[in-house]
Design an enzyme around this catalytic site. Structure first.
Site, PDB file in Angstrom:
ATOM      1  N   GLU A  90       0.820  -1.211   0.000  1.00 53.35           N
ATOM      2  CA  GLU A  90       0.000   0.000   0.000  1.00 53.35           C
ATOM      3  C   GLU A  90       0.854   1.261   0.000  1.00 53.35           C
ATOM      4  O   GLU A  90       1.946   1.272   0.559  1.00 53.35           O
ATOM      5  CB  GLU A  90      -0.896   0.012   1.243  1.00 53.35           C
ATOM      6  CG  GLU A  90      -2.004  -1.012   1.131  1.00 53.35           C
ATOM      7  CD  GLU A  90      -2.793  -1.173   2.415  1.00 53.35           C
ATOM      8  OE1 GLU A  90      -4.006  -1.376   2.315  1.00 53.35           O
ATOM      9  OE2 GLU A  90      -2.207  -1.103   3.500  1.00 53.35           O
ATOM     10  N   CYS A 103       3.134   8.247   1.749  1.00 53.40           N
ATOM     11  CA  CYS A 103       3.624   7.305   2.748  1.00 53.40           C
ATOM     12  C   CYS A 103       3.951   6.012   1.995  1.00 53.40           C
ATOM     13  O   CYS A 103       3.071   5.390   1.402  1.00 53.40           O
ATOM     14  CB  CYS A 103       2.530   7.093   3.788  1.00 53.40           C
ATOM     15  SG  CYS A 103       2.980   5.956   5.087  1.00 53.40           S
ATOM     16  N   CYS A 110       6.317  -7.051   8.123  1.00 48.66           N
ATOM     17  CA  CYS A 110       7.364  -6.476   8.973  1.00 48.66           C
ATOM     18  C   CYS A 110       7.691  -7.464  10.082  1.00 48.66           C
ATOM     19  O   CYS A 110       6.797  -8.012  10.712  1.00 48.66           O
ATOM     20  CB  CYS A 110       6.902  -5.154   9.570  1.00 48.66           C
ATOM     21  SG  CYS A 110       8.150  -4.371  10.612  1.00 48.66           S
ATOM     22  N   CYS A 114       5.569  -5.135  16.439  1.00 57.46           N
ATOM     23  CA  CYS A 114       5.068  -4.275  17.513  1.00 57.46           C
ATOM     24  C   CYS A 114       3.635  -4.704  17.849  1.00 57.46           C
ATOM     25  O   CYS A 114       2.873  -5.080  16.954  1.00 57.46           O
ATOM     26  CB  CYS A 114       5.112  -2.810  17.089  1.00 57.46           C
ATOM     27  SG  CYS A 114       6.786  -2.287  16.696  1.00 57.46           S
ATOM     28  N   CYS A 117       0.578  -2.823  16.004  1.00 53.89           N
ATOM     29  CA  CYS A 117       0.664  -2.449  14.590  1.00 53.89           C
ATOM     30  C   CYS A 117       0.144  -3.532  13.654  1.00 53.89           C
ATOM     31  O   CYS A 117       0.567  -4.686  13.729  1.00 53.89           O
ATOM     32  CB  CYS A 117       2.119  -2.131  14.242  1.00 53.89           C
ATOM     33  SG  CYS A 117       2.363  -1.801  12.487  1.00 53.89           S
ATOM     34  N   CYS A 331      -0.808   6.180   8.383  1.00 56.33           N
ATOM     35  CA  CYS A 331       0.456   5.441   8.398  1.00 56.33           C
ATOM     36  C   CYS A 331       0.473   4.480   9.581  1.00 56.33           C
ATOM     37  O   CYS A 331      -0.019   4.793  10.643  1.00 56.33           O
ATOM     38  CB  CYS A 331       1.624   6.395   8.527  1.00 56.33           C
ATOM     39  SG  CYS A 331       1.922   7.292   7.020  1.00 56.33           S
TER      40      CYS A 331
HETATM   41  N1  SAH Z   1       8.613   0.588  10.995  1.00 55.68           N
HETATM   42  C1  SAH Z   1       8.777   1.994  11.105  1.00 55.68           C
HETATM   43  C2  SAH Z   1       7.993   2.774  10.081  1.00 55.68           C
HETATM   44  C3  SAH Z   1       6.606   2.272   9.753  1.00 55.68           C
HETATM   45  S1  SAH Z   1       5.408   2.430  11.054  1.00 55.68           S
HETATM   46  C4  SAH Z   1       8.454   2.447  12.512  1.00 55.68           C
HETATM   47  O1  SAH Z   1       7.933   1.661  13.287  1.00 55.68           O
HETATM   48  O2  SAH Z   1       8.766   3.595  12.834  1.00 55.68           O
HETATM   49  C5  SAH Z   1       5.091   4.193  11.020  1.00 55.68           C
HETATM   50  C6  SAH Z   1       4.527   4.741  12.321  1.00 55.68           C
HETATM   51  O3  SAH Z   1       3.163   4.301  12.502  1.00 55.68           O
HETATM   52  C7  SAH Z   1       5.284   4.291  13.549  1.00 55.68           C
HETATM   53  O4  SAH Z   1       5.534   5.359  14.422  1.00 55.68           O
HETATM   54  C8  SAH Z   1       4.317   3.309  14.166  1.00 55.68           C
HETATM   55  O5  SAH Z   1       4.558   3.145  15.524  1.00 55.68           O
HETATM   56  C9  SAH Z   1       2.991   3.928  13.853  1.00 55.68           C
HETATM   57  N2  SAH Z   1       1.860   3.021  14.015  1.00 55.68           N
HETATM   58  C10 SAH Z   1       1.841   1.689  13.896  1.00 55.68           C
HETATM   59  N3  SAH Z   1       0.611   1.188  14.139  1.00 55.68           N
HETATM   60  C11 SAH Z   1      -0.181   2.239  14.427  1.00 55.68           C
HETATM   61  C12 SAH Z   1      -1.548   2.390  14.751  1.00 55.68           C
HETATM   62  N4  SAH Z   1      -2.356   1.346  14.847  1.00 55.68           N
HETATM   63  N5  SAH Z   1      -2.013   3.635  14.988  1.00 55.68           N
HETATM   64  C13 SAH Z   1      -1.205   4.699  14.868  1.00 55.68           C
HETATM   65  N6  SAH Z   1       0.096   4.636  14.548  1.00 55.68           N
HETATM   66  C14 SAH Z   1       0.612   3.420  14.337  1.00 55.68           C
HETATM   67 FE1  SF4 Z   2       7.004  -2.831  11.901  1.00 53.75          FE
HETATM   68 FE2  SF4 Z   2       4.685  -1.738  12.543  1.00 53.75          FE
HETATM   69 FE3  SF4 Z   2       6.571  -1.944  14.385  1.00 53.75          FE
HETATM   70 FE4  SF4 Z   2       6.881  -0.176  12.378  1.00 53.75          FE
HETATM   71  S1  SF4 Z   2       5.313  -0.115  13.971  1.00 53.75           S
HETATM   72  S2  SF4 Z   2       8.402  -1.620  13.175  1.00 53.75           S
HETATM   73  S3  SF4 Z   2       5.865  -1.313  10.720  1.00 53.75           S
HETATM   74  S4  SF4 Z   2       5.536  -3.665  13.364  1.00 53.75           S
END
Ligand code: SAH
Ligand code: SF4
Length: 340
Positions: A90, A103, A110, A114, A117, A331
């Site tokens: 996406e 974005c 990934c 986390c 996420c 994002c």
């Molecule tokens: N992997 C990288 C970049 C992609 S995630 C990282 O983790 O920084 C981009 C951002 O979106 C990160 O700050 C992540 O913590 C945030 N993010 C992930 N899941 C989310 C959610 N459900 N709601 C809001 N932000 C989220």
């Molecule tokens: Fe991966 Fe999502 Fe964690 Fe970013 S926030 S490192 S995309 S699992």
């Protein structure tokens, strides 16, 4: 056939001179493809016949298949693209007062996992090539007939787990003869892969660095982000301080506000203590709920109070508004449920 979108201009110069062409042909080719959006060598009128024939036989550009496109009420657009090997990725186009930002997805899935996420629900299938990131930009610019001014590497994937391809992508889109996206208009977001933060500090570019922090203490951060076990907050902050000293750049911390987890005023105070004296700002992000997890979004009043507390404590902060929430396009909210 090799993919032109994988080449930096310097590499293309090398390749073309090796084939007996002139170094400046690389610049011309960049201008055709990225500035004039002309990808058919036949139409590149200022190139020699021999070069056009060579290009037709040896270089092509990546195209992605549009799988679906959705538009949110605020004008945010989410594109779902199919890659050559049918994986779906996406890219999200957001409209701001200062321009349009894309974005970009950097990996299929990934591995960081986390706990909040959607992207991390699916293990990484593979890294994206630079050309596949460039193609996201080129495709969206063409489909929308627009110019993208800002790029954030914040789609699915951990850019610092695909470091070389992401840096190559940045060099290509930053090129003055190409898309010419200013380094200060590009932001890389990382979950905190410490060795790559040192590498990134060594790069001679003004690209913005954003660190997904989300907690001020190791216990909470490890619960949210397992990467914290490998690179705990102390090591992360040491790397970030090094980056700020070396580059003189301000660093951004992303802080996701999760109801009852990290959003109290005492959390705001402790976060302020952690960041005091560092050239940084904090981007407070509302949590977009993901049905697979039971985290709650902090209520608006809590988010405002947290924000005000940081400001009062002398920490630069912004409260990020949600974009495209009605189509799950914010994002980090790139869903694994492709039918959604
Ligand atoms: N992997 C990288 C970049 C992609 S995630 C990282 O983790 O920084 C981009 C951002 O979106 C990160 O700050 C992540 O913590 C945030 N993010 C992930 N899941 C989310 C959610 N459900 N709601 C809001 N932000 C989220
Ligand atoms: Fe991966 Fe999502 Fe964690 Fe970013 S926030 S490192 S995309 S699992």
């Amino acid at each position: 056939m090799e993919n032109l979108y994988n080449y930096t201009r310097a590499e293309l110069e090398r390749k073309l001179t090796e084939e007996g062409f002139k170094a400046f042909n690389a610049r011309q080719l960049f201008e055709w493809v990225y500035k004039k959006k002309e990808t058919d060598p036949k139409n590149m009128t200022n190139l020699s016949k021999r070069l056009r024939t060579y290009l037709e036989a040896n270089l092509s550009v990546e195209t992605l298949k549009v799988f679906t496109a959705q538009k949110a009420s605020d004008g945010t657009r989410k594109y779902l693209f199919a890659l050559e090997d049918d994986y779906l990725i996406e890219a999200v186009l957001m409209r701001h007062a200062y321009g349009k930002s894309l974005c970009v997805t950097t990996q299929v899935g990934c591995n960081i996992g986390c706990s909040f996420c959607a992207s991390g629900l699916k293990k990484k299938d593979r890294d994206l090539k630079a050309s596949e990131m460039v193609a996201q930009l080129m495709m969206v610019e063409q489909l929308e007939d627009t110019r993208i001014s800002h790029v954030v590497l914040m789609g699915t994937g951990e850019p610092f787990d695909n470091y070389d391809n992401c840096m190559r992508f940045i060099d290509i889109i930053n090129d003055p003869y190409g898309l010419e996206i200013g380094a200060r208009h590009i932001t890389v977001s990382t979950s905190g892969i410490v060795p790559r933060i040192y590498d990134f500090a060594d790069r001679d570019k003004q690209v913005n660095l954003a660190i997904s922090l989300h907690a001020h203490d190791n216990a909470t951060r490890s619960r949210l982000m397992p990467i914290n076990d490998a690179y705990p907050i102390e090591k992360l902050m040491e790397a970030v301080r090094h980056y700020v000293e070396k580059t003189n750049r301000r660093v951004t911390f992303e802080y996701l506000l999760l109801g009852g987890v990290n959003d109290s005023l005492s959390d705001a105070d402790k976060l302020s203590n952690l960041l005091r004296g560092l050239n940084c700002y904090v981007n407070l992000i509302p949590y977009n709920s993901v049905s697979e997890f039971d985290y709650d979004t902090s209520p608006t009043e809590t988010r405002n109070a947290f924000y005000k507390r940081l400001i009062k404590r002398g920490i630069n902060a912004t409260l990020r508004e949600e974009k495209g929430a009605d189509i799950d396009a914010a994002c980090g909210q790139l869903r694994i449920n492709k039918e959604s």
